[in-house]
Design a protein around this motif. Sequence first.
Motif, short mmCIF file in Angstrom:
data_model
loop_
_atom_site.label_atom_id
_atom_site.label_comp_id
_atom_site.label_asym_id
_atom_site.label_seq_id
_atom_site.Cartn_x
_atom_site.Cartn_y
_atom_site.Cartn_z
N ARG A 174 0.82 -1.20 0.00
CA ARG A 174 0.00 0.00 0.00
C ARG A 174 0.87 1.26 0.00
NH1 ARG A 174 -4.11 2.88 -1.69
NH2 ARG A 174 -5.13 4.13 -0.07
N THR A 175 1.93 1.27 0.78
CA THR A 175 2.84 2.42 0.80
C THR A 175 3.45 2.65 -0.56
OG1 THR A 175 3.35 2.11 3.15
CG2 THR A 175 4.96 3.32 1.82
N ARG A 176 3.88 1.58 -1.20
CA ARG A 176 4.46 1.71 -2.54
C ARG A 176 3.45 2.31 -3.52
NH1 ARG A 176 7.96 -3.14 -5.35
NH2 ARG A 176 8.57 -2.02 -7.23
N MET A 177 2.18 1.87 -3.41
CA MET A 177 1.14 2.40 -4.29
C MET A 177 0.87 3.87 -4.01
SD MET A 177 -2.80 1.06 -4.67
CE MET A 177 -2.20 -0.60 -5.01
N LEU A 178 0.81 4.25 -2.74
CA LEU A 178 0.57 5.65 -2.38
C LEU A 178 1.66 6.55 -2.95
CD1 LEU A 178 -0.59 5.23 1.32
CD2 LEU A 178 -2.00 6.09 -0.56
N LEU A 179 2.91 6.12 -2.81
CA LEU A 179 4.01 6.92 -3.33
C LEU A 179 3.95 7.02 -4.85
CD1 LEU A 179 6.87 5.56 -1.06
CD2 LEU A 179 5.95 7.88 -1.02
N ALA A 180 3.68 5.90 -5.51
CA ALA A 180 3.61 5.91 -6.97
C ALA A 180 2.47 6.77 -7.49
CB ALA A 180 3.47 4.48 -7.49
N GLY A 186 11.26 2.43 -5.30
CA GLY A 186 11.83 1.97 -6.56
C GLY A 186 13.10 2.69 -6.94
N LEU A 187 13.70 3.39 -5.96
CA LEU A 187 14.90 4.19 -6.21
C LEU A 187 16.11 3.59 -5.50
CD1 LEU A 187 13.27 7.69 -5.61
CD2 LEU A 187 13.81 6.66 -7.83
N GLU A 188 17.29 3.99 -5.95
CA GLU A 188 18.52 3.52 -5.33
C GLU A 188 19.13 4.61 -4.45
OE1 GLU A 188 19.55 0.53 -5.26
OE2 GLU A 188 18.24 -0.30 -6.81
N LEU A 189 19.72 4.18 -3.36
CA LEU A 189 20.41 5.11 -2.46
C LEU A 189 21.78 5.47 -3.02
CD1 LEU A 189 19.20 3.19 0.60
CD2 LEU A 189 19.10 5.68 0.56
N SER A 190 22.16 6.73 -2.83
CA SER A 190 23.45 7.20 -3.32
C SER A 190 24.00 8.25 -2.36
CB SER A 190 23.29 7.81 -4.72
OG SER A 190 22.43 8.93 -4.68
N ASP A 191 25.24 8.68 -2.61
CA ASP A 191 25.90 9.71 -1.81
C ASP A 191 25.84 9.38 -0.32
OD1 ASP A 191 26.36 11.19 -4.16
OD2 ASP A 191 24.40 12.14 -4.01
N GLY A 229 3.36 17.42 -0.24
CA GLY A 229 1.94 17.50 0.05
C GLY A 229 1.46 16.61 1.17
N GLY A 230 2.38 15.99 1.92
CA GLY A 230 1.93 15.13 3.02
C GLY A 230 3.03 14.23 3.53
N VAL A 231 2.65 13.40 4.50
CA VAL A 231 3.57 12.46 5.13
C VAL A 231 2.90 11.09 5.22
CG1 VAL A 231 4.82 11.87 7.25
CG2 VAL A 231 4.71 14.26 6.50
N ILE A 232 3.66 10.05 4.88
CA ILE A 232 3.24 8.67 5.13
C ILE A 232 4.10 8.15 6.27
CG2 ILE A 232 3.13 6.32 4.22
CD1 ILE A 232 2.90 7.62 1.41
N ARG A 233 3.46 7.66 7.32
CA ARG A 233 4.18 7.15 8.50
C ARG A 233 3.75 5.72 8.78
NH1 ARG A 233 2.97 7.51 14.33
NH2 ARG A 233 4.91 7.17 15.48
N LEU A 234 4.72 4.82 8.87
CA LEU A 234 4.48 3.43 9.24
C LEU A 234 4.94 3.24 10.69
CD1 LEU A 234 4.88 3.46 6.04
CD2 LEU A 234 5.20 1.00 6.26
N THR A 235 4.04 2.81 11.54
CA THR A 235 4.33 2.74 12.97
C THR A 235 4.90 1.40 13.43
OG1 THR A 235 2.05 2.05 13.42
CG2 THR A 235 2.52 4.42 13.47
#
Length: 321
Positions: free
Chosen positions: A134-140, A191-196, A242-248
């Motif tokens: 669900r988090t992945r869908m919300l972000l996409a 779906g992104l890679e971490l860098s720096d 435009g907002g925050v998604i928080r997983l507790t």
Amino acid sequence: MAPVNWGILGAAKFAREHMGPAIHAASGARLAALATGSDDKFAAFSKRFPDLRRHTNYDALLADPGIDAVYIPLPNAMHVEWGLKALDAGKHVLIEKPVAMKAGEIDALIAARDASGLMATEAYMIVHHPQWRRTRMLLADGAIGALRQVHCAFSFDNRDPENIRNRPEVGGGALPDIGVYALGSARFATGLELSDLRAEIEWEGGVDTTASVQGRLGEAGYSGYVSTRMHLYQEVRFHGEGGVIRLTAPFNPNVYDAARIELHRAGEVSIERFPAANHYVNQVEAFSAHLRDGADYPWSLEDAQGTQATIDAVYASGAQT
């Protein structure tokens, strides 16, 4: 169709308390055998699973023609060796995270998987939980607008020197144990890679016990920490324009706390709860479905290798304190 018959290599506590019951409960799966040389550990399993067949060594289980798939919860440093042996024996294999101690070590598993045509992957159970899908869908879908910051925290306090998490010779450390969640979950959701990457790492007895990490995740900033020397805590936040998604309870739902997604937007908070979801059971059922009819499976060895490469980069950038 006949169920997938599973065997477990080693009588790990985690296998007894979580993955064994998950295999037993999952549709399309059957917990058939355990390999352990310990009478006491087998007795603890057989109390829960009376029909469990015992092998006194790992090779005997791999030679068992009645076993279709093998779950490997052995110490981290043994994962690649026994994953390769399982594939060579003609078994599908689910390897506990982290698959390997270095990203390059996973190449051999990928090659063996491809040559054999068997299923081999990492037991990265969180991707099977509906809160992460669900988090992945919300972000996409742009639910919080352009993503600006991601923060992941995961900690618990374990100072037992005999625990495998505190033993360097078997692949202990906070990053191998729980860094896979703080780093891998951000990769999966976006779906992104971490860098720096920039890190500060604390060491004790040859293992990393706390790692604080900063970096980039596409156009967003990333910050996070993992620790095996801090009070029990876990949380993930995705902060957009435009907002925050928080997983507790992002990593141990129904153990640490109830799984919940909070969506904060324009002064309002909407909450989604997932009280019945068991990501271990879902993982086994997804594995069985993939073997049965080729159903999509959300986490590959290549995905695991990407997270391990990130962990490798964190170690390389970390200043020991």
